[in-house]
Design a protein around this motif. Sequence first.
Motif, mmCIF file in Angstrom:
data_model
loop_
_atom_site.group_PDB
_atom_site.id
_atom_site.type_symbol
_atom_site.label_atom_id
_atom_site.label_comp_id
_atom_site.label_asym_id
_atom_site.label_seq_id
_atom_site.Cartn_x
_atom_site.Cartn_y
_atom_site.Cartn_z
ATOM 1 N N SER A 140 0.843 -1.189 0.000
ATOM 2 C CA SER A 140 0.000 0.000 0.000
ATOM 3 C C SER A 140 0.879 1.239 0.000
ATOM 4 C CB SER A 140 -0.934 -0.010 1.212
ATOM 5 O OG SER A 140 -0.171 -0.009 2.386
ATOM 6 N N ARG A 141 0.256 2.378 0.006
ATOM 7 C CA ARG A 141 0.988 3.626 -0.074
ATOM 8 C C ARG A 141 1.104 4.288 1.282
ATOM 9 N NH1 ARG A 141 -3.146 2.987 -1.452
ATOM 10 N NH2 ARG A 141 -4.058 4.982 -1.211
ATOM 11 N N SER A 142 1.825 5.388 1.313
ATOM 12 C CA SER A 142 1.990 6.137 2.549
ATOM 13 C C SER A 142 0.657 6.758 2.956
ATOM 14 C CB SER A 142 3.041 7.234 2.360
ATOM 15 O OG SER A 142 2.559 8.195 1.433
ATOM 16 N N THR A 143 0.559 7.154 4.213
ATOM 17 C CA THR A 143 -0.681 7.749 4.709
ATOM 18 C C THR A 143 -1.010 9.026 3.950
ATOM 19 O OG1 THR A 143 -0.254 6.814 6.884
ATOM 20 C CG2 THR A 143 -1.844 8.613 6.768
ATOM 21 N N LEU A 144 -0.015 9.837 3.646
ATOM 22 C CA LEU A 144 -0.244 11.070 2.899
ATOM 23 C C LEU A 144 -0.814 10.768 1.514
ATOM 24 C CD1 LEU A 144 0.012 14.130 2.865
ATOM 25 C CD2 LEU A 144 2.336 13.854 1.993
ATOM 26 N N ASN A 145 -0.261 9.749 0.865
ATOM 27 C CA ASN A 145 -0.755 9.362 -0.455
ATOM 28 C C ASN A 145 -2.169 8.793 -0.363
ATOM 29 O OD1 ASN A 145 -0.600 7.215 -2.975
ATOM 30 N ND2 ASN A 145 0.477 9.149 -3.322
ATOM 31 N N ARG A 146 -2.458 8.043 0.683
ATOM 32 C CA ARG A 146 -3.804 7.503 0.890
ATOM 33 C C ARG A 146 -4.817 8.635 1.038
ATOM 34 N NH1 ARG A 146 -4.751 2.268 3.094
ATOM 35 N NH2 ARG A 146 -2.912 0.997 3.070
ATOM 36 N N LEU A 147 -4.463 9.648 1.824
ATOM 37 C CA LEU A 147 -5.361 10.783 2.028
ATOM 38 C C LEU A 147 -5.583 11.552 0.726
ATOM 39 C CD1 LEU A 147 -4.103 12.053 5.489
ATOM 40 C CD2 LEU A 147 -6.237 10.835 4.987
ATOM 41 N N ALA A 148 -4.530 11.693 -0.061
ATOM 42 C CA ALA A 148 -4.673 12.374 -1.348
ATOM 43 C C ALA A 148 -5.614 11.606 -2.271
ATOM 44 C CB ALA A 148 -3.304 12.547 -2.003
ATOM 45 N N ASN A 149 -5.499 10.288 -2.306
ATOM 46 C CA ASN A 149 -6.384 9.487 -3.154
ATOM 47 C C ASN A 149 -7.820 9.501 -2.660
ATOM 48 O OD1 ASN A 149 -4.507 8.719 -5.073
ATOM 49 N ND2 ASN A 149 -3.832 6.970 -3.885
ATOM 50 N N SER A 150 -8.009 9.594 -1.353
ATOM 51 C CA SER A 150 -9.381 9.658 -0.844
ATOM 52 C C SER A 150 -10.004 11.017 -1.110
ATOM 53 C CB SER A 150 -9.428 9.327 0.646
ATOM 54 O OG SER A 150 -8.817 10.349 1.396
ATOM 55 N N GLY A 151 -9.171 12.026 -1.351
ATOM 56 C CA GLY A 151 -9.685 13.361 -1.668
ATOM 57 C C GLY A 151 -10.523 13.390 -2.933
ATOM 58 N N GLY A 158 -22.382 8.271 -2.914
ATOM 59 C CA GLY A 158 -21.454 7.815 -3.951
ATOM 60 C C GLY A 158 -20.043 8.346 -3.738
ATOM 61 N N PHE A 159 -19.934 9.628 -3.424
ATOM 62 C CA PHE A 159 -18.610 10.209 -3.197
ATOM 63 C C PHE A 159 -17.965 9.691 -1.917
ATOM 64 C CE2 PHE A 159 -20.096 13.726 -6.066
ATOM 65 C CZ PHE A 159 -19.215 13.423 -7.092
ATOM 66 N N ALA A 160 -18.772 9.390 -0.907
ATOM 67 C CA ALA A 160 -18.226 8.816 0.330
ATOM 68 C C ALA A 160 -17.635 7.437 0.059
ATOM 69 C CB ALA A 160 -19.310 8.747 1.406
ATOM 70 N N VAL A 161 -18.323 6.639 -0.748
ATOM 71 C CA VAL A 161 -17.798 5.317 -1.123
ATOM 72 C C VAL A 161 -16.490 5.482 -1.893
ATOM 73 C CG1 VAL A 161 -18.225 3.306 -2.609
ATOM 74 C CG2 VAL A 161 -20.019 4.143 -1.085
ATOM 75 N N LEU A 162 -16.447 6.441 -2.804
ATOM 76 C CA LEU A 162 -15.235 6.699 -3.578
ATOM 77 C C LEU A 162 -14.079 7.138 -2.668
ATOM 78 C CD1 LEU A 162 -14.350 6.633 -6.542
ATOM 79 C CD2 LEU A 162 -14.929 9.053 -6.665
ATOM 80 N N ALA A 163 -14.380 7.928 -1.654
ATOM 81 C CA ALA A 163 -13.344 8.378 -0.715
ATOM 82 C C ALA A 163 -12.774 7.192 0.063
ATOM 83 C CB ALA A 163 -13.912 9.419 0.243
ATOM 84 N N VAL A 164 -13.630 6.310 0.538
ATOM 85 C CA VAL A 164 -13.164 5.137 1.281
ATOM 86 C C VAL A 164 -12.368 4.213 0.375
ATOM 87 C CG1 VAL A 164 -13.915 3.063 2.505
ATOM 88 C CG2 VAL A 164 -14.992 5.264 3.004
ATOM 89 N N ARG A 165 -12.862 3.965 -0.837
ATOM 90 C CA ARG A 165 -12.139 3.103 -1.777
ATOM 91 C C ARG A 165 -10.787 3.714 -2.142
ATOM 92 N NH1 ARG A 165 -13.779 -2.044 -2.958
ATOM 93 N NH2 ARG A 165 -12.580 -1.770 -4.836
ATOM 94 N N GLY A 166 -10.733 5.035 -2.290
ATOM 95 C CA GLY A 166 -9.471 5.706 -2.588
ATOM 96 C C GLY A 166 -8.460 5.533 -1.470
ATOM 97 N N TYR A 167 -8.929 5.591 -0.240
ATOM 98 C CA TYR A 167 -8.033 5.404 0.900
ATOM 99 C C TYR A 167 -7.512 3.966 0.950
ATOM 100 C CZ TYR A 167 -6.137 5.694 5.583
ATOM 101 O OH TYR A 167 -5.282 5.673 6.659
ATOM 102 N N ARG A 168 -8.339 3.008 0.541
ATOM 103 C CA ARG A 168 -7.963 1.591 0.628
ATOM 104 C C ARG A 168 -7.275 1.050 -0.619
ATOM 105 N NH1 ARG A 168 -11.757 -2.502 2.168
ATOM 106 N NH2 ARG A 168 -9.813 -3.487 2.754
ATOM 107 N N LEU A 169 -6.996 1.893 -1.622
ATOM 108 C CA LEU A 169 -6.298 1.417 -2.818
ATOM 109 C C LEU A 169 -5.058 0.627 -2.414
ATOM 110 C CD1 LEU A 169 -6.139 4.467 -5.255
ATOM 111 C CD2 LEU A 169 -7.460 2.392 -5.548
ATOM 112 N N GLY A 170 -4.833 -0.476 -3.065
ATOM 113 C CA GLY A 170 -3.635 -1.245 -2.741
ATOM 114 C C GLY A 170 -3.651 -2.630 -3.338
#
Length: 135
Positions: free
Chosen positions: A4-15, A46-58
Motif C-alpha cells: 500500500s501507499r503512505s498515509t499522505l498518499n492515501r489521504l490524497a487518493n481519498s480526496g 457515492g462520493f463517500a464510497v469513492l473516498a473510502v475506496r481511494g483510501y484503501r487502494l492497494g
Amino acid sequence: MEQSRSTLNRLANSGLGAVPAVGCIAYAVQADTAVARLGGGLALIGFAVLAVRGYRLGVSCEHSRLVIRGYLRTRVIDRQRITEITDFPAVRWTAPNGRKRWTPLTAFMTSPGEIPATRLHKDRGIRKLRQWARR
C-alpha cells in the motif's frame, strides 16, 4: 504481503471522493426542494464510497493469489495466471477461459507532480510485486 501507499498518499487518493462530498453536503443544506436534497444525498453516498475506496487502494499478495483493490472494484487473480507486471503499472494475466487480460494497479500509478519519495515508494512496491509473482 500488503503493498500500500503512505498515509499522505492515501489521504490524497481519498480526496477524489471527499472533496466533492463536502460540496454535496453544502448543496443539500441549501437546496429548496426535497428532490434536490435527495439528489445531493445520493451523490454524497457515492462520493463517500469513492473516498473510502481511494483510501484503501492497494495490492495484497497472498500465498496463491493477488488481490487488487481499485477505486471501483476489487479483483482477485490466481498467482499461476499472472504472466507479467508491466511498467504501466498493470498485471497481465490469463483468464480461466484462456483470454488474455490486464488489470491496472491504480495504487502504484505515478504522476509528474509527485514528490520523489512517493515515486520511490511506488517503484519499490512494483519491484516487490514482480518478485512475488516470479516465485
